[in-house]
Design a protein around this motif. Structure first.
Motif, PDB file in Angstrom:
ATOM      1  N   PHE A 220       0.861  -1.181   0.000  1.00 60.53           N
ATOM      2  CA  PHE A 220       0.000   0.000   0.000  1.00 60.53           C
ATOM      3  C   PHE A 220       0.901   1.236   0.000  1.00 60.53           C
ATOM      4  O   PHE A 220       1.756   1.380   0.880  1.00 60.53           O
ATOM      5  N   LYS A 221       0.704   2.093  -0.974  1.00 64.40           N
ATOM      6  CA  LYS A 221       1.525   3.293  -1.101  1.00 64.40           C
ATOM      7  C   LYS A 221       0.667   4.531  -0.849  1.00 64.40           C
ATOM      8  O   LYS A 221      -0.044   4.995  -1.742  1.00 64.40           O
ATOM      9  N   GLN A 222       0.691   4.990   0.395  1.00 64.84           N
ATOM     10  CA  GLN A 222      -0.095   6.155   0.784  1.00 64.84           C
ATOM     11  C   GLN A 222      -1.530   6.040   0.262  1.00 64.84           C
ATOM     12  O   GLN A 222      -2.117   6.993  -0.250  1.00 64.84           O
ATOM     13  N   PHE A 223      -2.093   4.835   0.419  1.00 66.37           N
ATOM     14  CA  PHE A 223      -3.426   4.580  -0.122  1.00 66.37           C
ATOM     15  C   PHE A 223      -4.495   5.064   0.845  1.00 66.37           C
ATOM     16  O   PHE A 223      -4.459   4.787   2.046  1.00 66.37           O
ATOM     17  N   GLN A 224      -5.459   5.777   0.283  1.00 66.51           N
ATOM     18  CA  GLN A 224      -6.546   6.321   1.089  1.00 66.51           C
ATOM     19  C   GLN A 224      -7.844   6.246   0.300  1.00 66.51           C
ATOM     20  O   GLN A 224      -7.882   6.525  -0.900  1.00 66.51           O
TER      21      GLN A 224
ATOM     22  N   ASP B 282      -6.872   7.243   7.458  1.00 67.45           N
ATOM     23  CA  ASP B 282      -5.634   7.926   7.083  1.00 67.45           C
ATOM     24  C   ASP B 282      -4.889   7.119   6.024  1.00 67.45           C
ATOM     25  O   ASP B 282      -5.088   5.897   5.914  1.00 67.45           O
ATOM     26  N   PRO B 283      -4.012   7.761   5.252  1.00 69.81           N
ATOM     27  CA  PRO B 283      -3.259   7.034   4.214  1.00 69.81           C
ATOM     28  C   PRO B 283      -2.499   5.841   4.793  1.00 69.81           C
ATOM     29  O   PRO B 283      -1.900   5.934   5.865  1.00 69.81           O
TER      30      PRO B 283
ATOM     31  N   SER C 177      -6.822   7.811  -3.356  1.00 66.51           N
ATOM     32  CA  SER C 177      -5.533   8.405  -3.696  1.00 66.51           C
ATOM     33  C   SER C 177      -4.463   7.393  -3.327  1.00 66.51           C
ATOM     34  O   SER C 177      -4.696   6.475  -2.543  1.00 66.51           O
ATOM     35  N   GLY C 178      -3.279   7.548  -3.896  1.00 66.69           N
ATOM     36  CA  GLY C 178      -2.221   6.577  -3.648  1.00 66.69           C
ATOM     37  C   GLY C 178      -2.387   5.360  -4.537  1.00 66.69           C
ATOM     38  O   GLY C 178      -3.085   5.394  -5.558  1.00 66.69           O
TER      39      GLY C 178
ATOM     40  N   LEU D 100      -2.553  -2.774  -8.775  1.00 63.66           N
ATOM     41  CA  LEU D 100      -3.794  -3.554  -8.870  1.00 63.66           C
ATOM     42  C   LEU D 100      -4.943  -2.695  -9.373  1.00 63.66           C
ATOM     43  O   LEU D 100      -5.895  -3.200  -9.963  1.00 63.66           O
ATOM     44  N   LEU D 101      -4.854  -1.409  -9.134  1.00 63.69           N
ATOM     45  CA  LEU D 101      -5.997  -0.534  -9.370  1.00 63.69           C
ATOM     46  C   LEU D 101      -6.309  -0.334 -10.848  1.00 63.69           C
ATOM     47  O   LEU D 101      -7.375   0.172 -11.194  1.00 63.69           O
TER      48      LEU D 101
END
Length: 212
Positions: A4-8, A18-19, A57-58, A67-68
């Protein structure tokens, strides 16, 4: 590795949590938080089933790829839910054959399934009807089905919720051992601290990895 990269996540532009920045590599990480904290929504974001109204975001990467940008089928994810979701019109073998990759030869599928059933102490139920299985037996077959598809990631959604305490105590270590042998990331949603592998979990409300 799942990262997870700063995923929010946002619902109608309101942040659910939070991210998140976290890496899961060949281990089992549980996601915990109060009702409404975003556990199920995070789960669906990884799977690819977010409903309209959500934005993010992220990024979420699996083995270095986002994956997104992929469809649900392209994500190569194995799943085990609260409900076993086995096909009632199929016997145990047919349910497990359905899970195997179509590229495998049938002889290979049968050999692999036979070995899994032996390891699960379920070989005698190979041709049993699903309706005849106990709750614990259905859970084992559901778990085998999740790994037979040769996933790159496994998602567990409250996999022990419908088992009594005695069955939980038997099934939990068996399932964890099965998954850890695959050396793939596993993400689990649970409400029970006792379900957390090695007593570690990610708390969505605190935005951090925690230990009991």
């Amino acid at each position: 590795m799942l990262e997870f990269k700063q995923f929010q996540l946002f619902i109608n532009e309101k942040a659910l949590f939070d991210p998140i920045s976290m890496k899961i590599d060949g281990e089992i990480v549980s996601i915990m938080g109060a009702s409404g904290s975003g556990k199920s929504s995070l789960f669906m974001a990884v799977l690819g089933g977010l409903e309209d109204g959500f934005s993010y975001s992220g990024d979420i990467e699996l083995n270095g790829e986002s994956l997104l940008t992929k469809s649900v089928a392209q994500r190569q994810i194995g799943m085990m839910m609260q409900d076993d979701l086995l096909f009632p019109h199929m016997n145990v073998l047919q349910n497990l054959l359905f899970a195997c990759p179509p590229t495998m030869k049938k002889t290979e599928k049968l050999e692999l399934i036979g070995q899994y059933l032996i390891n699960a102490n379920m070989l005698e139920f190979k041709y049993a009807k699903v309706q005849s299985l106990s709750g614990g037996q259905k859970s084992r077959i559901s778990a085998l089905r999740a790994v037979l598809c040769q996933p790159k990631l496994v998602l567990l959604d409250e996999p022990f919720a419908k088992l009594d305490q005695s069955l939980k105590d038997q099934f939990r270590p068996w399932l964890f051992n099965l998954l850890l042998e695959k050396n793939i990331p596993v993400l689990m949603v649970t409400h029970d601290l006792n379900d957390c592998h090695q007593n570690q979990f990610y708390d969505l409300e605190k935005g951090a990895l925690c230990a009991r």
